[in-house]
Design a protein around this motif. Structure first.
Motif, PDB file in Angstrom:
ATOM      1  N   ILE A 168      52.560  25.507 -27.603  1.00  0.00           N
ATOM      2  CA  ILE A 168      51.641  24.583 -28.245  1.00  0.00           C
ATOM      3  C   ILE A 168      50.483  23.989 -27.325  1.00  0.00           C
ATOM      4  N   ASN A 169      49.028  24.395 -27.346  1.00  0.00           N
ATOM      5  CA  ASN A 169      48.169  24.371 -26.697  1.00  0.00           C
ATOM      6  C   ASN A 169      47.068  23.480 -26.958  1.00  0.00           C
ATOM      7  N   GLN A 170      47.230  22.745 -28.177  1.00  0.00           N
ATOM      8  CA  GLN A 170      46.024  21.994 -28.781  1.00  0.00           C
ATOM      9  C   GLN A 170      47.032  20.609 -28.840  1.00  0.00           C
ATOM     10  N   TYR A 171      46.918  19.615 -27.819  1.00  0.00           N
ATOM     11  CA  TYR A 171      47.401  18.350 -27.912  1.00  0.00           C
ATOM     12  C   TYR A 171      46.884  17.267 -27.188  1.00  0.00           C
ATOM     13  N   MET A 172      47.320  15.974 -27.615  1.00  0.00           N
ATOM     14  CA  MET A 172      46.891  14.866 -26.899  1.00  0.00           C
ATOM     15  C   MET A 172      48.134  14.040 -26.668  1.00  0.00           C
ATOM     16  N   VAL A 173      48.787  13.650 -25.645  1.00  0.00           N
ATOM     17  CA  VAL A 173      49.887  13.036 -25.122  1.00  0.00           C
ATOM     18  C   VAL A 173      49.446  11.823 -24.699  1.00  0.00           C
ATOM     19  N   GLU A 174      50.032  10.711 -24.961  1.00  0.00           N
ATOM     20  CA  GLU A 174      49.482   9.132 -24.478  1.00  0.00           C
ATOM     21  C   GLU A 174      51.130   8.316 -24.434  1.00  0.00           C
ATOM     22  N   VAL A 175      51.127   7.961 -23.347  1.00  0.00           N
ATOM     23  CA  VAL A 175      52.239   6.990 -23.048  1.00  0.00           C
ATOM     24  C   VAL A 175      51.587   5.837 -22.266  1.00  0.00           C
ATOM     25  N   GLY A 176      51.902   4.653 -23.061  1.00  0.00           N
ATOM     26  CA  GLY A 176      51.423   3.377 -22.330  1.00  0.00           C
ATOM     27  C   GLY A 176      50.044   3.374 -21.914  1.00  0.00           C
ATOM     28  N   GLY A 177      48.906   4.070 -22.557  1.00  0.00           N
ATOM     29  CA  GLY A 177      47.600   4.071 -22.285  1.00  0.00           C
ATOM     30  C   GLY A 177      47.275   5.188 -21.229  1.00  0.00           C
ATOM     31  N   GLU A 178      48.305   6.064 -20.794  1.00  0.00           N
ATOM     32  CA  GLU A 178      48.062   7.085 -19.954  1.00  0.00           C
ATOM     33  C   GLU A 178      48.095   8.219 -20.897  1.00  0.00           C
ATOM     34  N   ILE A 179      46.998   9.191 -20.683  1.00  0.00           N
ATOM     35  CA  ILE A 179      46.711  10.340 -21.521  1.00  0.00           C
ATOM     36  C   ILE A 179      46.521  11.754 -20.934  1.00  0.00           C
ATOM     37  N   ARG A 180      46.824  12.765 -21.463  1.00  0.00           N
ATOM     38  CA  ARG A 180      46.611  14.082 -21.159  1.00  0.00           C
ATOM     39  C   ARG A 180      46.356  14.977 -22.449  1.00  0.00           C
ATOM     40  N   ALA A 181      45.025  15.684 -22.326  1.00  0.00           N
ATOM     41  CA  ALA A 181      44.697  16.371 -23.726  1.00  0.00           C
ATOM     42  C   ALA A 181      44.292  17.863 -23.170  1.00  0.00           C
ATOM     43  N   LYS A 182      44.706  18.682 -24.242  1.00  0.00           N
ATOM     44  CA  LYS A 182      44.417  20.171 -24.013  1.00  0.00           C
ATOM     45  C   LYS A 182      43.529  20.763 -25.150  1.00  0.00           C
ATOM     46  N   GLY A 183      42.845  21.616 -25.045  1.00  0.00           N
ATOM     47  CA  GLY A 183      42.210  22.464 -26.224  1.00  0.00           C
ATOM     48  C   GLY A 183      41.456  21.414 -27.146  1.00  0.00           C
ATOM     49  N   GLN A 184      41.172  21.558 -28.139  1.00  0.00           N
ATOM     50  CA  GLN A 184      40.283  20.780 -29.066  1.00  0.00           C
ATOM     51  C   GLN A 184      41.220  20.108 -30.330  1.00  0.00           C
ATOM     52  N   LYS A 185      40.931  18.982 -30.678  1.00  0.00           N
ATOM     53  CA  LYS A 185      41.442  18.445 -31.862  1.00  0.00           C
ATOM     54  C   LYS A 185      41.353  19.114 -33.055  1.00  0.00           C
ATOM     55  N   GLY A 186      40.112  19.890 -33.123  1.00  0.00           N
ATOM     56  CA  GLY A 186      40.023  20.640 -34.439  1.00  0.00           C
ATOM     57  C   GLY A 186      38.772  21.462 -34.014  1.00  0.00           C
ATOM     58  N   GLU A 187      38.258  22.395 -34.815  1.00  0.00           N
ATOM     59  CA  GLU A 187      37.047  23.244 -34.577  1.00  0.00           C
ATOM     60  C   GLU A 187      35.986  22.377 -34.426  1.00  0.00           C
ATOM     61  N   GLY A 188      35.301  22.372 -33.036  1.00  0.00           N
ATOM     62  CA  GLY A 188      34.100  21.720 -33.191  1.00  0.00           C
ATOM     63  C   GLY A 188      34.201  20.126 -32.719  1.00  0.00           C
TER      64      GLY A 188
END
Length: 310
Positions: A168-188
């Motif tokens: 899985i290479n399109q994601y946003m992970v957030e715990v207690g306001g700390e965030i890491r994201a990869k790829g895009q949420k959707g096209e564009g």
């Protein structure tokens, strides 16, 4: 093969580490990984939670040495030591006795008026803790550590590893306001994150795109203490033992991983505005968005070149 935008976004959420988590990702196989996420969160708490008396960190704090049982303790200690050195002690996990004396932390037994700072400062100093990949030990028996300033960022990174292990290479992970994201949420579509206005926390000060990076924020405006008309934040300077009276209200740090960003947002709150600016000049791998008040009490912004706002 389906296009990314045809794959529905999966959203997971729940409670963990005294706060909440939110995970969004796109997976062509539409797998729900919530059970595995919850298992990871439970394992990390068993290691690093100060709220659990039988956690590894609680056992170490009561004793002299501890042999690691899980894979979680050592990497967090290693990053803590790295940032302790780089920040010249501004980030220091051995600040726990002071945190408790001021009435913060898990026990909430002390108060700022009654904190015996001078005697407790003798127990503060990460140099009193030594460790390798197997064992951690302390040089003074009453030294105790608090890794809450870095544990949520670490948790985000471990959850990212879980997702990436499944392709899985399109994601946003957030715990207690700390965030890491990869790829895009959707096209564009970028993943977007917000930074609160510290003077009006219900309002956003800025929105930013986030991809292939982590972002964490430390604020000195939610937990505040007023004494004789002076406002103090809950950030404690491990060198002086004092709660900081700072013009720096909010620090948002961008880094390759969430654990690094999480440690530095705490360090920068202790270091203050000017020292943080100088530090960032020699650390291009980090970006920061700093909110502070000027001499007239007006909100001002300092951002490094790598910070893009929407």
């Amino acid at each position: 093969m389906k296009m990314a935008t045809e794959t529905p976004l999966i959203s997971l959420e729940g409670e963990a580490q005294g706060t909440t988590y939110h995970i969004k990702y796109r997976d062509e196989r539409q797998r729900n990984v919530k059970a595995e996420v919850e298992s990871v969160l439970t394992d990390i708490d068993k290691c690093l939670s100060l709220y659990q008396p039988d956690s590894e960190i609680s056992q170490f704090n009561r004793g002299e040495t501890h042999r690691f049982r899980s894979a979680h303790f050592y990497p967090v200690l290693k990053k803590a030591a790295e940032v302790f050195r780089a920040s010249e002690g501004a980030f220091d996990p051995t600040v726990l006795p002071l945190v408790e004396a001021y009435g913060f932390g898990a026990k909430k037994v002390g108060s700022p008026e009654n904190a015996n700072v001078d005697s407790l400062l003798q127990l503060v100093g990460f140099q009193y803790v030594t460790f390798d990949a197997v064992l951690i030990r302390k040089a003074k028996s009453n030294v105790r550590i608090d890794l809450n300033g870095i544990a949520q960022g670490y948790t985000v990174d471990v959850l990212v590893e879980l997702l990436e292990s499944k392709g899985i290479n399109q994601y946003m992970v957030e715990v207690g306001g700390e965030i890491r994201a990869k790829g895009q949420k959707g096209e564009g579509q970028f993943w977007t994150v917000g930074v609160a206005n510290p003077l009006r926390p219900e309002q956003l000060q800025a929105k930013m795109p986030l991809t292939n990076r982590a972002m964490t924020t430390a604020g000195n405006y939610r937990n505040r203490y007023v004494s004789n008309g002076q406002v103090f934040g809950h950030i404690i300077n491990p060198k002086t033992g004092l709660m900081e009276q700072s013009d720096l209200l909010s620090v948002t740090v961008f880094a390759a991983d969430a654990m690094t960003a999480d440690a530095y947002d705490t360090a920068f709150m202790v270091m203050g505005l000017e020292k943080t600016k100088r530090f960032l000049e020699t650390h291009p791998e980090l970006d920061a968005y700093l909110l502070y008040t000027d001499s007239e009490g007006k909100l001002q912004v300092f951002a490094t070149n790598g910070v893009k706002t929407l």
